[in-house]
Design a protein around this motif. Sequence first.
Motif, PDB file in Angstrom:
ATOM      1  N   GLN A  97      27.735  18.228  -9.914  1.00 39.29           N
ATOM      2  CA  GLN A  97      27.753  19.658 -10.174  1.00 39.29           C
ATOM      3  C   GLN A  97      28.720  20.302  -9.195  1.00 39.29           C
ATOM      4  OE1 GLN A  97      23.950  21.552 -10.150  1.00 39.29           O
ATOM      5  NE2 GLN A  97      24.776  23.523 -10.750  1.00 39.29           N
ATOM      6  N   VAL A  98      29.709  21.021  -9.716  1.00 35.51           N
ATOM      7  CA  VAL A  98      30.747  21.617  -8.873  1.00 35.51           C
ATOM      8  C   VAL A  98      30.916  23.091  -9.194  1.00 35.51           C
ATOM      9  CG1 VAL A  98      32.004  19.450  -8.603  1.00 35.51           C
ATOM     10  CG2 VAL A  98      32.621  20.999 -10.421  1.00 35.51           C
ATOM     11  N   LYS A  99      31.478  23.817  -8.235  1.00 36.05           N
ATOM     12  CA  LYS A  99      31.812  25.235  -8.388  1.00 36.05           C
ATOM     13  C   LYS A  99      33.313  25.377  -8.215  1.00 36.05           C
ATOM     14  CE  LYS A  99      30.625  29.841  -7.464  1.00 36.05           C
ATOM     15  NZ  LYS A  99      30.265  30.460  -8.686  1.00 36.05           N
ATOM     16  N   PHE A 100      33.972  25.964  -9.198  1.00 36.97           N
ATOM     17  CA  PHE A 100      35.417  26.148  -9.149  1.00 36.97           C
ATOM     18  C   PHE A 100      35.758  27.488  -8.517  1.00 36.97           C
ATOM     19  CE2 PHE A 100      35.256  22.825 -12.302  1.00 36.97           C
ATOM     20  CZ  PHE A 100      36.386  22.100 -12.028  1.00 36.97           C
ATOM     21  N   THR A 101      36.964  27.553  -7.918  1.00 36.87           N
ATOM     22  CA  THR A 101      37.437  28.798  -7.322  1.00 36.87           C
ATOM     23  C   THR A 101      38.780  29.172  -7.938  1.00 36.87           C
ATOM     24  OG1 THR A 101      38.476  27.548  -5.520  1.00 36.87           O
ATOM     25  CG2 THR A 101      36.296  28.450  -5.101  1.00 36.87           C
ATOM     26  N   ARG A 102      38.985  30.448  -8.078  1.00 36.19           N
ATOM     27  CA  ARG A 102      40.253  30.981  -8.627  1.00 36.19           C
ATOM     28  C   ARG A 102      41.093  31.508  -7.513  1.00 36.19           C
ATOM     29  NH1 ARG A 102      40.593  31.257 -14.236  1.00 36.19           N
ATOM     30  NH2 ARG A 102      38.597  31.121 -15.204  1.00 36.19           N
ATOM     31  N   ASP A 110      31.563  30.065 -13.103  1.00 37.64           N
ATOM     32  CA  ASP A 110      32.600  29.098 -12.724  1.00 37.64           C
ATOM     33  C   ASP A 110      31.986  27.780 -12.260  1.00 37.64           C
ATOM     34  OD1 ASP A 110      34.670  30.894 -13.279  1.00 37.64           O
ATOM     35  OD2 ASP A 110      34.535  31.777 -11.276  1.00 37.64           O
ATOM     36  N   GLU A 111      30.913  27.366 -12.892  1.00 38.96           N
ATOM     37  CA  GLU A 111      30.225  26.130 -12.532  1.00 38.96           C
ATOM     38  C   GLU A 111      30.376  25.097 -13.642  1.00 38.96           C
ATOM     39  OE1 GLU A 111      26.144  26.787 -11.577  1.00 38.96           O
ATOM     40  OE2 GLU A 111      26.623  28.063  -9.869  1.00 38.96           O
ATOM     41  N   VAL A 112      30.428  23.846 -13.214  1.00 35.02           N
ATOM     42  CA  VAL A 112      30.553  22.728 -14.147  1.00 35.02           C
ATOM     43  C   VAL A 112      29.559  21.642 -13.749  1.00 35.02           C
ATOM     44  CG1 VAL A 112      32.059  20.803 -14.801  1.00 35.02           C
ATOM     45  CG2 VAL A 112      32.953  23.110 -14.791  1.00 35.02           C
ATOM     46  N   ARG A 113      28.878  21.115 -14.747  1.00 36.86           N
ATOM     47  CA  ARG A 113      28.107  19.884 -14.585  1.00 36.86           C
ATOM     48  C   ARG A 113      28.821  18.844 -15.427  1.00 36.86           C
ATOM     49  NH1 ARG A 113      21.720  21.470 -14.908  1.00 36.86           N
ATOM     50  NH2 ARG A 113      21.755  22.744 -13.021  1.00 36.86           N
ATOM     51  N   ILE A 114      29.140  17.731 -14.805  1.00 41.02           N
ATOM     52  CA  ILE A 114      29.873  16.689 -15.514  1.00 41.02           C
ATOM     53  C   ILE A 114      29.041  15.416 -15.491  1.00 41.02           C
ATOM     54  CG2 ILE A 114      31.226  16.155 -13.457  1.00 41.02           C
ATOM     55  CD1 ILE A 114      33.571  15.490 -15.420  1.00 41.02           C
ATOM     56  N   ILE A 116      35.067  10.839 -12.896  1.00 47.59           N
ATOM     57  CA  ILE A 116      34.655  12.237 -12.784  1.00 47.59           C
ATOM     58  C   ILE A 116      35.707  13.036 -12.020  1.00 47.59           C
ATOM     59  CG2 ILE A 116      33.000  13.732 -11.595  1.00 47.59           C
ATOM     60  CD1 ILE A 116      30.800  11.883 -12.631  1.00 47.59           C
ATOM     61  N   ARG A 117      36.235  12.492 -10.943  1.00 43.23           N
ATOM     62  CA  ARG A 117      37.246  13.194 -10.155  1.00 43.23           C
ATOM     63  C   ARG A 117      38.487  13.485 -10.993  1.00 43.23           C
ATOM     64  NH1 ARG A 117      41.738  12.456  -7.723  1.00 43.23           N
ATOM     65  NH2 ARG A 117      41.867  10.245  -8.154  1.00 43.23           N
ATOM     66  N   GLN A 118      38.939  12.499 -11.764  1.00 40.52           N
ATOM     67  CA  GLN A 118      40.126  12.695 -12.594  1.00 40.52           C
ATOM     68  C   GLN A 118      39.870  13.709 -13.711  1.00 40.52           C
ATOM     69  OE1 GLN A 118      41.250   8.778 -13.859  1.00 40.52           O
ATOM     70  NE2 GLN A 118      42.133   8.236 -11.880  1.00 40.52           N
ATOM     71  N   CYS A 119      38.692  13.669 -14.312  1.00 42.26           N
ATOM     72  CA  CYS A 119      38.367  14.641 -15.366  1.00 42.26           C
ATOM     73  C   CYS A 119      38.248  16.054 -14.798  1.00 42.26           C
ATOM     74  CB  CYS A 119      37.070  14.247 -16.069  1.00 42.26           C
ATOM     75  SG  CYS A 119      37.245  12.801 -17.142  1.00 42.26           S
ATOM     76  N   LEU A 120      37.708  16.189 -13.584  1.00 39.26           N
ATOM     77  CA  LEU A 120      37.625  17.500 -12.947  1.00 39.26           C
ATOM     78  C   LEU A 120      39.009  18.050 -12.621  1.00 39.26           C
ATOM     79  CD1 LEU A 120      34.567  17.120 -10.559  1.00 39.26           C
ATOM     80  CD2 LEU A 120      34.712  18.536 -12.606  1.00 39.26           C
ATOM     81  N   THR A 140      31.942   1.420 -23.126  1.00 38.07           N
ATOM     82  CA  THR A 140      30.671   2.083 -23.415  1.00 38.07           C
ATOM     83  C   THR A 140      30.532   3.420 -22.694  1.00 38.07           C
ATOM     84  OG1 THR A 140      29.502   0.995 -21.591  1.00 38.07           O
ATOM     85  CG2 THR A 140      29.546  -0.152 -23.716  1.00 38.07           C
ATOM     86  N   ALA A 141      31.509   3.805 -21.899  1.00 35.68           N
ATOM     87  CA  ALA A 141      31.408   5.029 -21.094  1.00 35.68           C
ATOM     88  C   ALA A 141      31.771   6.275 -21.888  1.00 35.68           C
ATOM     89  CB  ALA A 141      32.304   4.931 -19.870  1.00 35.68           C
ATOM     90  N   GLN A 142      31.083   7.371 -21.564  1.00 38.85           N
ATOM     91  CA  GLN A 142      31.354   8.667 -22.159  1.00 38.85           C
ATOM     92  C   GLN A 142      31.288   9.722 -21.063  1.00 38.85           C
ATOM     93  OE1 GLN A 142      28.342   9.182 -25.103  1.00 38.85           O
ATOM     94  NE2 GLN A 142      29.413   7.986 -26.645  1.00 38.85           N
ATOM     95  N   VAL A 143      32.174  10.703 -21.133  1.00 38.02           N
ATOM     96  CA  VAL A 143      32.177  11.813 -20.183  1.00 38.02           C
ATOM     97  C   VAL A 143      31.911  13.091 -20.959  1.00 38.02           C
ATOM     98  CG1 VAL A 143      33.533  13.101 -18.494  1.00 38.02           C
ATOM     99  CG2 VAL A 143      33.802  10.629 -18.673  1.00 38.02           C
ATOM    100  N   ARG A 144      31.020  13.915 -20.401  1.00 38.05           N
ATOM    101  CA  ARG A 144      30.673  15.191 -21.029  1.00 38.05           C
ATOM    102  C   ARG A 144      30.642  16.260 -19.945  1.00 38.05           C
ATOM    103  NH1 ARG A 144      25.028  17.139 -22.171  1.00 38.05           N
ATOM    104  NH2 ARG A 144      24.630  15.328 -20.900  1.00 38.05           N
ATOM    105  N   ILE A 145      31.219  17.421 -20.236  1.00 44.70           N
ATOM    106  CA  ILE A 145      31.288  18.524 -19.279  1.00 44.70           C
ATOM    107  C   ILE A 145      30.507  19.708 -19.837  1.00 44.70           C
ATOM    108  CG2 ILE A 145      32.825  20.179 -18.137  1.00 44.70           C
ATOM    109  CD1 ILE A 145      35.027  18.059 -18.312  1.00 44.70           C
ATOM    110  N   GLU A 146      29.620  20.280 -19.010  1.00 43.03           N
ATOM    111  CA  GLU A 146      28.916  21.513 -19.356  1.00 43.03           C
ATOM    112  C   GLU A 146      29.476  22.606 -18.459  1.00 43.03           C
ATOM    113  OE1 GLU A 146      24.757  20.789 -18.882  1.00 43.03           O
ATOM    114  OE2 GLU A 146      24.664  19.479 -20.625  1.00 43.03           O
ATOM    115  N   TYR A 147      30.105  23.612 -19.070  1.00 50.89           N
ATOM    116  CA  TYR A 147      30.856  24.637 -18.342  1.00 50.89           C
ATOM    117  C   TYR A 147      30.231  26.002 -18.538  1.00 50.89           C
ATOM    118  CZ  TYR A 147      34.905  27.710 -17.421  1.00 50.89           C
ATOM    119  OH  TYR A 147      35.749  28.696 -16.967  1.00 50.89           O
ATOM    120  N   GLN A 148      29.908  26.688 -17.428  1.00 46.15           N
ATOM    121  CA  GLN A 148      29.441  28.068 -17.461  1.00 46.15           C
ATOM    122  C   GLN A 148      30.552  28.947 -16.917  1.00 46.15           C
ATOM    123  OE1 GLN A 148      25.636  27.981 -15.331  1.00 46.15           O
ATOM    124  NE2 GLN A 148      24.819  29.022 -17.116  1.00 46.15           N
TER     125      GLN A 148
END
Length: 128
Positions: free
Chosen positions: A123-128, A60-64, A82-86, A48-56
């Motif tokens: 909610q996470v912030k990615f770095t390049r 460089d922000e993601v809400r998962i 969530i960790r594996q999908c990130l 029944t689980a679903q994962v959805r990612i909102e990416y800006q």
Amino acid sequence: MKKIFVIFMVLFAAGFAFAQEQEEDEVAPLDMSVQVIVPEDQHTQNKTAQVRIEYQQGLDEVRIYYSCLEVSFKEDEARETIRQCLNDFQLAHNYYGYKYMRDDRLSYRKNARGLKQATYMSQVKFTR
């Protein structure tokens, strides 16, 4: 006195010309749109689980979001999924790492069929 006035006018003209050059350089606007991504590999055994990612991309922000029925919700499974999908998202979009912007949130709501559903959000912030 005339020399000071002439020097002042030359500096003013040079400053004005420099300001014009900087204005002509166009800077591309940031992409502030939100892209909704559903990962192909959800990394979960829960049916029944679903994962959805909102990416800006501009920030460089993601809400998962990890959501499933309340009766089958386990917080440790949600965190691991969530960790594996990130990590997959990080590799796919060429980021070096990420950091959590705030504490994870857990909420309960009824879905369209009237069943209680749990939603775990990070909610996470990615770095390049």
